[in-house]
Write a protein that holds these residues in place. Structure first.
Motif, PDB file in Angstrom:
ATOM      1  N   ALA A   5     -14.929 -53.998  -1.756  1.00  0.00           N
ATOM      2  CA  ALA A   5     -13.774 -53.127  -1.582  1.00  0.00           C
ATOM      3  C   ALA A   5     -13.192 -53.156  -0.174  1.00  0.00           C
ATOM      4  O   ALA A   5     -12.149 -52.580   0.074  1.00  0.00           O
ATOM      5  N   GLN A   6     -13.805 -53.842   0.773  1.00  0.00           N
ATOM      6  CA  GLN A   6     -13.347 -53.783   2.148  1.00  0.00           C
ATOM      7  C   GLN A   6     -12.293 -54.835   2.497  1.00  0.00           C
ATOM      8  O   GLN A   6     -11.722 -54.809   3.568  1.00  0.00           O
ATOM      9  N   SER A   7     -12.018 -55.773   1.629  1.00  0.00           N
ATOM     10  CA  SER A   7     -11.050 -56.828   1.949  1.00  0.00           C
ATOM     11  C   SER A   7     -10.253 -57.185   0.712  1.00  0.00           C
ATOM     12  O   SER A   7     -10.616 -56.838  -0.408  1.00  0.00           O
ATOM     13  N   GLU A   8      -9.115 -57.900   0.948  1.00  0.00           N
ATOM     14  CA  GLU A   8      -8.263 -58.296  -0.164  1.00  0.00           C
ATOM     15  C   GLU A   8      -8.798 -59.525  -0.885  1.00  0.00           C
ATOM     16  O   GLU A   8      -8.387 -59.829  -1.991  1.00  0.00           O
ATOM     17  N   SER A   9      -9.694 -60.257  -0.241  1.00  0.00           N
ATOM     18  CA  SER A   9     -10.296 -61.431  -0.862  1.00  0.00           C
ATOM     19  C   SER A   9     -11.713 -61.603  -0.326  1.00  0.00           C
ATOM     20  O   SER A   9     -12.078 -61.015   0.693  1.00  0.00           O
ATOM     21  N   PHE A  10     -12.500 -62.426  -0.994  1.00  0.00           N
ATOM     22  CA  PHE A  10     -13.859 -62.691  -0.536  1.00  0.00           C
ATOM     23  C   PHE A  10     -14.252 -64.084  -1.003  1.00  0.00           C
ATOM     24  O   PHE A  10     -13.550 -64.723  -1.805  1.00  0.00           O
ATOM     25  N   LEU A  11     -15.373 -64.571  -0.491  1.00  0.00           N
ATOM     26  CA  LEU A  11     -15.826 -65.927  -0.786  1.00  0.00           C
ATOM     27  C   LEU A  11     -17.024 -65.900  -1.720  1.00  0.00           C
ATOM     28  O   LEU A  11     -17.855 -65.002  -1.660  1.00  0.00           O
ATOM     29  N   SER A 151     -11.493 -46.637  -5.007  1.00  0.00           N
ATOM     30  CA  SER A 151     -10.475 -45.605  -5.209  1.00  0.00           C
ATOM     31  C   SER A 151      -9.871 -45.685  -6.604  1.00  0.00           C
ATOM     32  O   SER A 151      -9.750 -44.679  -7.309  1.00  0.00           O
ATOM     33  N   GLU A 152      -9.476 -46.896  -6.998  1.00  0.00           N
ATOM     34  CA  GLU A 152      -8.898 -47.078  -8.330  1.00  0.00           C
ATOM     35  C   GLU A 152      -9.943 -46.774  -9.404  1.00  0.00           C
ATOM     36  O   GLU A 152      -9.636 -46.191 -10.453  1.00  0.00           O
ATOM     37  N   ALA A 157     -11.862 -43.797 -13.895  1.00  0.00           N
ATOM     38  CA  ALA A 157     -13.111 -43.295 -14.466  1.00  0.00           C
ATOM     39  C   ALA A 157     -12.973 -41.820 -14.833  1.00  0.00           C
ATOM     40  O   ALA A 157     -13.521 -41.364 -15.844  1.00  0.00           O
ATOM     41  N   THR A 158     -12.222 -41.067 -14.027  1.00  0.00           N
ATOM     42  CA  THR A 158     -11.972 -39.654 -14.323  1.00  0.00           C
ATOM     43  C   THR A 158     -11.161 -39.510 -15.608  1.00  0.00           C
ATOM     44  O   THR A 158     -11.463 -38.662 -16.461  1.00  0.00           O
TER      45      THR A 158
END
Length: 282
Positions: A5-11, A151-152, A157-158
């Motif tokens: 969740a900390q970045s827009e992309s990951f490896l 967040s989403e 989930a709620t």
């Protein structure tokens, strides 16, 4: 469960002799990182060795992941200095999150169709059951979303929890009366179906159960066929069948026709005990 969740992309890395096989490996590794479940099977038995009895113990474990549909996997680097090649892929979270949210919203929208109905007739109840299936489809999607965007996830989930509670409240209002014919197997089926929360002695719907069996012989084997019919009647209009489902099962036995019939009946009883009445009659 991992979170990105900390970045827009990951490896994510994958290994293989080609980009195609490495891509499959990368997706499998990513799926395990997002969610993995370890299943352990244990067994023990005694073995006689000479005059001694030895206790043997065996443990097998497997790791399972969700069947995750991974979006936007793009090659960033390739290293073939060793075999197999190592491919590094970039995963773009944004389109993946958008697709998950769209699918979750779609399921929520479909589930409301049944939840908001009055459930006064059989078609309303079938729609309510469809609502339950739509909500169940979201469980894995929400699990993936929780790893991509907290967040989403919390937001949807709620909504999911509120819809599930509304569904549970509606299900608690359902009352079905089960009645059986004079044949012994119908009584057994009635016992299985009546052992549910929706069973009532004075329900809004009546389900009549009727069975018949047939015997035969093929070669040196006894053959038996068990039929069972479930008919739904409106309690306010008891002469009209509004839904019907027939089940048939054939089984064989080298011992007797009675044993063949018992096997056929047990298969039907197992099916009826594992499915909801709405699944059975759908």
């Amino acid at each position: 469960m991992s979170t990105y969740a900390q970045s827009e992309s990951f490896l994510v890395s994958g290994y293989g002799d080609s980009e195609k096989t490495a891509r499959v490996d990368a997706k499998q590794q990513l799926a395990l990182q997002i969610f993995s479940r370890v299943k352990v099977n244990e067994s023990s038995h005694l073995k006689k060795e000479g005059n001694n009895v030895v206790s043997l113990y065996e443990q097998q474990s497997t790791i399972e992941s969700l069947p995750i549909e991974i979006q936007s996997l793009n090659v960033k680097t390739t290293d073939c200095s060793q075999t197999p090649c190592r491919y590094e892929f970039t995963v773009d979270k944004t389109p993946w999150i958008k697709k998950l949210i769209l699918e979750i919203q779609n399921s929520h929208s479909h589930s409301l169709v049944g939840i908001e109905r009055d459930s006064q007739n059989w078609s309303d109840l079938k729609l309510l059951f469809e609502s339950k299936k739509w909500l169940e489809k979201n469980e894995e999607k929400l699990m993936v979303l929780s790893a991509l965007d907290a967040s989403e996830f919390n937001h949807y989930a709620t909504i999911q929890m509120n819809l599930e509670q509304q569904l549970a409240n509606k299900e608690a209002q359902i009352a079905i009366t089960f009645r059986s014919g004079v044949d012994p197997f119908s009584s057994k089926v009635k016992g299985v179906l009546s052992n549910t929360a929706i069973a009532s002695s004075n329900g809004d719907f009546n389900i009549y159960i009727k069975g018949d069996s047939r015997y035969g012989q093929k070669g040196n084997e006894f053959v038996a066929k068990q039929n069972i019919s479930l008919k739904v009647f409106d309690a306010f209009n008891p002469g009209v069948v509004i839904s019907q489902k027939d089940f048939s099962q054939v089984a064989t036995s080298k011992e007797s026709s009675a044993q063949a019939l018992e096997r056929a009946q047990n298969i039907i009883l197992k099916t009826l005990s594992q499915e909801s009445i709405f699944t059975l009659l759908n």
